[in-house]
Each structure stands twice: as C-alpha cells, then as structure tokens.
Scaffold this motif. Structure first.
Motif, short mmCIF file in Angstrom:
data_model
loop_
_atom_site.label_atom_id
_atom_site.label_comp_id
_atom_site.label_asym_id
_atom_site.label_seq_id
_atom_site.Cartn_x
_atom_site.Cartn_y
_atom_site.Cartn_z
N SER A 1 29.14 41.14 46.96
CA SER A 1 30.02 40.17 47.64
C SER A 1 30.61 39.16 46.67
N ARG A 2 30.08 39.01 45.49
CA ARG A 2 30.65 38.08 44.52
C ARG A 2 31.99 38.54 43.99
N LEU A 3 32.36 39.78 44.27
CA LEU A 3 33.64 40.31 43.80
C LEU A 3 34.77 40.12 44.81
N ARG A 4 34.51 39.37 45.87
CA ARG A 4 35.55 39.14 46.89
C ARG A 4 36.55 38.10 46.40
N GLU A 5 37.74 38.14 46.98
CA GLU A 5 38.75 37.12 46.68
C GLU A 5 38.27 35.76 47.17
N ARG A 6 38.96 34.71 46.74
CA ARG A 6 38.60 33.36 47.21
C ARG A 6 38.85 33.23 48.70
N ALA A 7 39.85 33.94 49.21
CA ALA A 7 40.17 33.95 50.64
C ALA A 7 41.05 35.16 50.91
N ASN A 8 41.06 35.61 52.14
CA ASN A 8 41.90 36.74 52.53
C ASN A 8 42.66 36.38 53.80
N TRP A 9 43.86 36.90 53.89
CA TRP A 9 44.63 36.69 55.11
C TRP A 9 43.89 37.38 56.25
N GLY A 10 43.70 36.68 57.33
CA GLY A 10 42.97 37.22 58.46
C GLY A 10 41.57 36.63 58.59
N ASP A 11 41.10 35.95 57.54
CA ASP A 11 39.78 35.32 57.61
C ASP A 11 39.77 34.11 58.55
N VAL B 1 38.73 28.16 54.94
CA VAL B 1 37.93 29.36 54.91
C VAL B 1 37.96 29.90 53.48
N GLY B 2 36.80 30.32 52.97
CA GLY B 2 36.75 30.87 51.61
C GLY B 2 36.32 29.84 50.60
N ASP B 3 36.64 30.12 49.35
CA ASP B 3 36.22 29.30 48.22
C ASP B 3 37.41 28.67 47.52
N SER B 4 37.14 27.63 46.75
CA SER B 4 38.17 27.09 45.86
C SER B 4 38.37 28.09 44.72
N ALA B 5 39.48 27.96 44.00
CA ALA B 5 39.71 28.82 42.85
C ALA B 5 38.61 28.62 41.81
N LYS B 6 38.15 27.39 41.66
CA LYS B 6 37.08 27.11 40.71
C LYS B 6 35.78 27.80 41.15
N GLN B 7 35.44 27.70 42.43
CA GLN B 7 34.22 28.36 42.93
C GLN B 7 34.30 29.87 42.75
N ALA B 8 35.46 30.44 43.04
CA ALA B 8 35.63 31.89 42.89
C ALA B 8 35.47 32.30 41.43
N GLY B 9 36.09 31.55 40.51
CA GLY B 9 35.95 31.86 39.08
C GLY B 9 34.51 31.75 38.61
N GLU B 10 33.81 30.73 39.09
CA GLU B 10 32.39 30.56 38.73
C GLU B 10 31.54 31.68 39.31
N ARG B 11 31.89 32.14 40.50
CA ARG B 11 31.16 33.23 41.15
C ARG B 11 31.29 34.51 40.31
N LEU B 12 32.50 34.81 39.87
CA LEU B 12 32.70 36.00 39.03
C LEU B 12 32.01 35.83 37.68
N SER B 13 32.06 34.65 37.11
CA SER B 13 31.39 34.40 35.84
C SER B 13 29.89 34.64 35.97
N SER B 14 29.31 34.18 37.06
CA SER B 14 27.88 34.39 37.31
C SER B 14 27.55 35.88 37.40
N PHE B 15 28.40 36.62 38.10
CA PHE B 15 28.21 38.06 38.25
C PHE B 15 28.30 38.76 36.89
N LEU B 16 29.31 38.41 36.11
CA LEU B 16 29.49 39.04 34.80
C LEU B 16 28.34 38.72 33.85
N THR B 17 27.87 37.49 33.88
CA THR B 17 26.74 37.10 33.03
C THR B 17 25.50 37.88 33.42
N GLU B 18 25.28 38.04 34.71
CA GLU B 18 24.14 38.83 35.19
C GLU B 18 24.24 40.28 34.70
#
Length: 156
Positions: A25-35, A61-78
């Motif tokens: 789920s960390r690979l999701r967009e910050r928000a999607n149309w329809g959410d 609904v969703g995350d800030s751009a900063k939160q989304a970038g940090e989420r992906l960074s966390s996933f990549l580091t893992e």
C-alpha cells in the motif's frame, strides 16, 4: 502498487521476468479521483495541483506530497536493507508518487540537471510506462535514469 493498471503492468513484467508480484500500500498515489465521494474531476485536479505546489498541504482525502514522498522513501529504504547490494528490483507505481519522492529527496538544483525547472513542471515529467532508475548506495539515492521510454520505441 494498488490500482488495477499498476497490477496489470506488474503482471506483464513478472511474466516476462519470471518473478513474483508483491502488493504494498505504500506504492499508492497521494490521492486518487473517486476517493472523496461527490468530488468532481475538476475539484480533484485543483486539489492535486494544490498538493503539488504546497507539498505539506494535506488534502481532505489522501496524503500530502511530502507524506507520499516520505512513504516511498521508507519503502525503498526497506527494500535496500532486505536485498544485497547491486540487486535489481522492479517497482510499479504512478508518476505522481515518483515525483513526490524525487522532489522530497533531491535538492532542486540536482533535479534541474534532469529537466530545467523540474519542480515547476514535475506533473508533466513522468509519462505512463516510463522507467526511472535509482541507485541506492551508502544510504544515498542517485538518479541513474529519469522517465525513460526507450523500451517502448519498438512497439510504437
């Protein structure tokens, strides 16, 4: 990856490379149309653009751009910690998440080497089915290739 399109794309890659798919789920967009129920497409685009221009803005609904970038960074580091150095990992996600990561990870002048005014035009830089290649070494990311579409030339 969470959308049907990303899962379908990952399926084709997995079939070709004889690898398996893992959904995260960390690979999701910050928000999607329809959410957000009742949100028009124009309202979604305005929300998206506000998130892009104000990276810390948290939409309804969703995350800030900063939160989304940090989420992906966390996933990549893992991933980097789980796999040996020089491993090749394919990750399938949407361009918005990739740009959120890049903008929150690299300084603007470094991004401008890949495209002038990168931050200002970030929403236009990652076309569908493009490949961005990152190298992770000694706790640091490097961009090896940005939004390459060379692999698509043979089918066009």
């Amino acid at each position: 990856m969470t959308s049907c399109a990303t899962i379908e794309t990952a399926g084709y890659i997995a079939l070709e490379t004889k690898s398996t798919i893992q959904v995260d789920s960390r690979l999701r967009e910050r928000a999607n149309w329809g959410d957000l129920p009742g949100q028009t497409f124009d309202e979604f685009v305005a929300m998206w653009e506000r998130c892009t221009s104000e990276p810390e803005y948290i939409p309804p609904v969703g995350d800030s751009a900063k939160q989304a970038g940090e989420r992906l960074s966390s996933f990549l580091t893992e991933l980097a910690q789980k796999h040996p150095f020089q491993s090749h990992i394919v990750m399938v996600t949407h361009g918005g998440l990739i740009t959120d990561f890049l903008v929150n990870t690299f300084p603007g002048d470094q991004l401008d080497l890949w495209h002038p005014n990168f931050i200002a035009v970030q929403s236009q830089l990652i076309p569908e089915c493009s490949i961005t290649t990152l190298i992770y070494e000694n706790g640091q990311y490097q961009i090896a290739d940005l939004a390459s579409v060379e692999h698509l030339e043979s089918i066009l």
